[in-house]
Design an enzyme around this catalytic site. Structure first.
Site, PDB file in Angstrom:
ATOM      1  CD  GLU A   1      30.306 -21.523   2.353  1.00 16.97           C
ATOM      2  OE1 GLU A   1      31.537 -21.571   2.460  1.00 16.97           O
ATOM      3  OE2 GLU A   1      29.706 -20.602   1.761  1.00 16.97           O
TER       4      GLU A   1
ATOM      5  CG  ASN B   1      33.784 -18.180   6.707  1.00 20.93           C
ATOM      6  OD1 ASN B   1      34.962 -18.463   6.513  1.00 20.93           O
ATOM      7  ND2 ASN B   1      33.018 -17.616   5.787  1.00 20.93           N
TER       8      ASN B   1
ATOM      9  CD1 TRP C   1      50.089 -14.391   2.282  1.00 19.79           C
ATOM     10  CD2 TRP C   1      49.772 -16.407   3.206  1.00 19.79           C
ATOM     11  NE1 TRP C   1      50.684 -15.325   1.477  1.00 19.79           N
ATOM     12  CE2 TRP C   1      50.507 -16.564   2.016  1.00 19.79           C
ATOM     13  CE3 TRP C   1      49.468 -17.544   3.950  1.00 19.79           C
ATOM     14  CZ2 TRP C   1      50.944 -17.816   1.552  1.00 19.79           C
ATOM     15  CZ3 TRP C   1      49.898 -18.787   3.499  1.00 19.79           C
ATOM     16  CH2 TRP C   1      50.618 -18.919   2.321  1.00 19.79           C
TER      17      TRP C   1
HETATM   18  C1  LIG Z   1      41.519 -16.983   7.333  1.00 15.98           C
HETATM   19  C2  LIG Z   1      40.677 -18.231   7.347  1.00 15.98           C
HETATM   20  C3  LIG Z   1      41.190 -19.424   7.818  1.00 15.98           C
HETATM   21  C4  LIG Z   1      40.428 -20.587   7.814  1.00 15.98           C
HETATM   22  N1  LIG Z   1      40.970 -21.752   8.298  1.00 15.98           N
HETATM   23  C5  LIG Z   1      40.236 -22.888   8.276  1.00 15.98           C
HETATM   24  C6  LIG Z   1      40.776 -24.105   8.772  1.00 15.98           C
HETATM   25  O1  LIG Z   1      41.932 -24.195   9.199  1.00 15.98           O
HETATM   26  N2  LIG Z   1      39.973 -25.201   8.775  1.00 15.98           N
HETATM   27  C7  LIG Z   1      38.695 -25.164   8.286  1.00 15.98           C
HETATM   28  O2  LIG Z   1      38.018 -26.196   8.305  1.00 15.98           O
HETATM   29  N3  LIG Z   1      38.186 -24.035   7.780  1.00 15.98           N
HETATM   30  C8  LIG Z   1      38.902 -22.900   7.767  1.00 15.98           C
HETATM   31  N4  LIG Z   1      38.353 -21.743   7.270  1.00 15.98           N
HETATM   32  C9  LIG Z   1      37.051 -21.801   6.578  1.00 15.98           C
HETATM   33  C10 LIG Z   1      35.806 -21.533   7.433  1.00 15.98           C
HETATM   34  O3  LIG Z   1      35.966 -20.369   8.178  1.00 15.98           O
HETATM   35  C11 LIG Z   1      35.445 -22.697   8.361  1.00 15.98           C
HETATM   36  O4  LIG Z   1      35.451 -23.908   7.661  1.00 15.98           O
HETATM   37  C12 LIG Z   1      34.053 -22.461   8.949  1.00 15.98           C
HETATM   38  O5  LIG Z   1      34.020 -21.264   9.673  1.00 15.98           O
HETATM   39  C13 LIG Z   1      33.676 -23.626   9.826  1.00 15.98           C
HETATM   40  O6  LIG Z   1      32.459 -23.383  10.444  1.00 15.98           O
HETATM   41  P1  LIG Z   1      31.211 -24.312  10.182  1.00 15.98           P
HETATM   42  O7  LIG Z   1      31.609 -25.746  10.283  1.00 15.98           O
HETATM   43  O8  LIG Z   1      30.131 -23.854  11.070  1.00 15.98           O
HETATM   44  O9  LIG Z   1      30.870 -23.974   8.675  1.00 15.98           O
HETATM   45  P2  LIG Z   1      29.543 -24.169   7.813  1.00 15.98           P
HETATM   46  O10 LIG Z   1      29.157 -22.841   7.302  1.00 15.98           O
HETATM   47  O11 LIG Z   1      28.519 -24.946   8.524  1.00 15.98           O
HETATM   48  O12 LIG Z   1      30.077 -24.987   6.549  1.00 15.98           O
HETATM   49  C14 LIG Z   1      30.097 -26.427   6.501  1.00 15.98           C
HETATM   50  C15 LIG Z   1      31.496 -26.902   6.208  1.00 15.98           C
HETATM   51  O13 LIG Z   1      31.946 -26.398   4.945  1.00 15.98           O
HETATM   52  C16 LIG Z   1      33.341 -26.100   5.017  1.00 15.98           C
HETATM   53  N5  LIG Z   1      33.532 -24.647   4.838  1.00 15.98           N
HETATM   54  C17 LIG Z   1      32.716 -23.652   5.260  1.00 15.98           C
HETATM   55  N6  LIG Z   1      33.202 -22.452   4.884  1.00 15.98           N
HETATM   56  C18 LIG Z   1      34.359 -22.703   4.226  1.00 15.98           C
HETATM   57  C19 LIG Z   1      35.327 -21.885   3.584  1.00 15.98           C
HETATM   58  N7  LIG Z   1      35.199 -20.549   3.523  1.00 15.98           N
HETATM   59  N8  LIG Z   1      36.408 -22.475   3.023  1.00 15.98           N
HETATM   60  C20 LIG Z   1      36.544 -23.805   3.044  1.00 15.98           C
HETATM   61  N9  LIG Z   1      35.661 -24.647   3.636  1.00 15.98           N
HETATM   62  C21 LIG Z   1      34.573 -24.099   4.210  1.00 15.98           C
HETATM   63  C22 LIG Z   1      33.823 -26.505   6.394  1.00 15.98           C
HETATM   64  O14 LIG Z   1      34.334 -27.819   6.329  1.00 15.98           O
HETATM   65  C23 LIG Z   1      32.540 -26.432   7.205  1.00 15.98           C
HETATM   66  O15 LIG Z   1      32.556 -27.261   8.346  1.00 15.98           O
HETATM   67  C24 LIG Z   1      39.107 -20.557   7.291  1.00 15.98           C
HETATM   68  C25 LIG Z   1      38.589 -19.340   6.823  1.00 15.98           C
HETATM   69  C26 LIG Z   1      39.352 -18.196   6.856  1.00 15.98           C
HETATM   70  C27 LIG Z   1      38.762 -16.917   6.331  1.00 15.98           C
END
Ligand SMILES: Cc1cc2nc3c(=O)[nH]c(=O)nc-3n(C[C@H](O)[C@H](O)[C@H](O)COP(=O)(O)OP(=O)(O)OC[C@H]3O[C@@H](n4cnc5c(N)ncnc54)[C@H](O)[C@@H]3O)c2cc1C
Length: 471
Positions: free
Chosen positions: A275, A341, A359
């Site tokens: 991720e 996510n 989108w």
């Molecule tokens: C339509 C859509 C829009 C999104 N917009 C953003 C946004 O504006 N900013 C953002 O940071 N993330 C975005 N994401 C990606 C993702 O949903 C979030 O990063 C994630 O939900 C953050 O939660 P977490 O920190 O608990 O993730 P964890 O699962 O703990 O992951 C750790 C870190 O990895 C990165 N990460 C995780 N999943 C993704 C992913 N699918 N794509 C890219 N990086 C990821 C993030 O920096 C996250 O903090 C988006 C996803 C979708 C489907």
């Protein structure tokens, strides 16, 4: 012996003392240090409301953490180049340090500033920013950029790891002569006032480096174990929730990577690191394709027959589509500035496929409402869901919001948390309340704004129009 009697350290989204390579260099090479943050009024895309709220908190928390060092963060608003030049003249500083930033506007701006400072005889020094690997260092053997995630993450992970810089334990003192044009935090106008809609954000988040470190620690000792299996369940704190902290550079991906790796190489660790690489991949895509937030990465989608539908867009934004998992996600977003996510993927798919709304409308809404709104991650993820992005989900994979809800929120706890109208609906109908008999149907909860099968067929027909070029 330090090289500079006085240097400027220019903060942006890197207000932290841990793993801050440019601040380490500035501290080591300066007798005195002026710490500044400049709110860039020339940015063509200002931050959205939720991110502004976070930036305010980030600044306040950082100012507090500087007090024991006898240091202060001075705040300015305007064009960074003009402000830096004015500060250099006023204070007689001979060096400027910062960590590199990779978004189109900041990248062009910082390159120009570095050249201008050097031409004026000022030492301008930048260091690796908030990435595991800098975008220009990850390429195919022939030097061209990679377009698919797995080869990208493999290539990036094969490069030497940038070990986190040591935590700052002391800082040089402030200049004797203080800058005369610095602003108080309130003057930056980052907080909502009339109305103050940030109550839910305050309840949900504590910005700042200290909270970021605590969250990483909690995650490593907690949800990391089981992450691979549970990360798709929105009701539980099954992911790190580090995204706003990573976005604002209150913690770096290098620290997160190192902390996860220190626990071993389990499948959970691998998934979490994957991720972090998705984040890197987004930064990389934006670096190579600066129009990513507005233009289809796959040009074949330029002819896609989107619909503009203001009423449907509004129902989606307000969490009033009649599909519980979609509505719960949109309400969680509105209240907390964050969404899980899996649910982001479901609500995004619903907007672009069930409603056929471009989108970009969803990207804009997220930009304004997410505390982690990130030019790279937001745009890349929206394009990924819409099918027009790099290594995207195939367009014909259309999420069914009922089965997605049943799979990832089997007991309906998540939807009941955010849609209280559903609190008495049985597990059987909680993801499709319209199927419950008239007496059991929840009061005050809308009927679906579109029928799933109809929407699915309509989306597939729309895709037929561009399919030849898109596949
Ligand atoms: C339509 C859509 C829009 C999104 N917009 C953003 C946004 O504006 N900013 C953002 O940071 N993330 C975005 N994401 C990606 C993702 O949903 C979030 O990063 C994630 O939900 C953050 O939660 P977490 O920190 O608990 O993730 P964890 O699962 O703990 O992951 C750790 C870190 O990895 C990165 N990460 C995780 N999943 C993704 C992913 N699918 N794509 C890219 N990086 C990821 C993030 O920096 C996250 O903090 C988006 C996803 C979708 C489907």
């Amino acid at each position: 012996m330090p090289h500079h009697a006085l240097s400027i350290y220019w903060f942006d989204r890197d207000m932290r003392l841990a793993d801050n390579p440019a601040l380490v260099a500035a501290a080591a090479n300066s007798e005195r240090l002026l710490l500044v943050h400049i709110l860039d009024t020339a940015d063509p895309r200002p931050e959205g409301g939720a991110a502004k709220w976070w930036r305010h908190g980030s600044i306040a928390a950082f100012q507090e953490s500087l007090t024991p060092f006898g240091q202060t963060l001075y705040l300015f608003q305007g064009e960074p180049e003009a402000i830096l030049k004015q500060l250099l003249t006023e204070t007689g500083a001979t060096a400027v340090y910062w960590n590199r930033r990779y978004e189109p506007h900041t990248r062009t701006r910082d390159t120009a500033i570095k050249a201008a400072l050097k031409a004026a005889g000022i030492h301008a020094e930048s260091h690796i920013g908030d990435v595991l690997q800098e975008p220009h260092t990850v390429n195919k053997a022939d030097g061209t950029p990679l377009k698919v995630f797995t080869p990208f993450s493999k290539a990036a992970d094969a490069l030497p790891f940038h070990a986190p810089a040591p935590r700052i334990m002391a800082l040089p003192p402030q200049p004797v002569q203080k800058p005369t044009t610095a602003l108080p935090l309130a003057a930056l106008g980052l907080l909502p006032t009339k109305p103050d809609w940030a109550g839910g954000l305050r309840e949900s988040w504590m910005p700042g480096e200290h909270a970021a470190a605590q969250r990483l620690k909690d995650f490593i000792g907690g949800a990391l174990s089981g992450y691979a299996e549970k990360r798709n369940l929105p009701y539980y704190t099954s992911t790190s929730r580090l995204s706003p902290y990573l976005h604002f550079g209150e913690i770096t991906p290098r620290l997160a990577y190192q902390a996860a790796r220190a626990t071993g190489d389990s499948y959970d660790v691998q998934r979490f690191i994957a991720e972090l690489y998705w984040r890197e991949f987004s930064i990389y895509l934006l670096w190579h394709f600066p129009a990513l937030p507005v233009q289809n990465w796959r040009a074949s989608f330029d002819a896609f027959p989107w619909r503009e539908d203001a009423a449907a867009l509004k129902a989606w934004q307000r969490g009033q589509t009649g599909y519980p998992i979609v509505d719960a996600g949109m309400r969680e977003l509105w209240h907390t500035g964050w969404m899980h996510n899996r649910v982001r993927m479901i609500v995004a798919s619903f907007l672009v496929k069930h409603l056929l709304i471009p989108w970009q409308r969803g990207e804009e809404w997220f930009w304004d409402t997410l505390v982690d709104a990130d030019a790279a991650n937001n745009a890349a993820s929206w394009q990924w869901v819409a099918g027009c992005g790099a290594d995207a989900a195939p367009y014909f994979r259309i999420f069914n919001p009922v089965t997605q809800g049943e799979k990832f929120d089997p007991e309906g706890r998540y939807v009941k948390q955010w849609c209280p109208e559903l609190k008495d609906v049985s597990q059987q109908f909680v993801h499709q309340p319209w199927e419950a008999g008239a007496l059991l149907r929840p009061k005050g909860y809308p009927a679906p704004i579109v029928d799933h099968s109809h929407a699915r067929n309509r989306a597939l027909e729309a895709f037929e129009k561009i399919k030849k070029e898109a596949v």
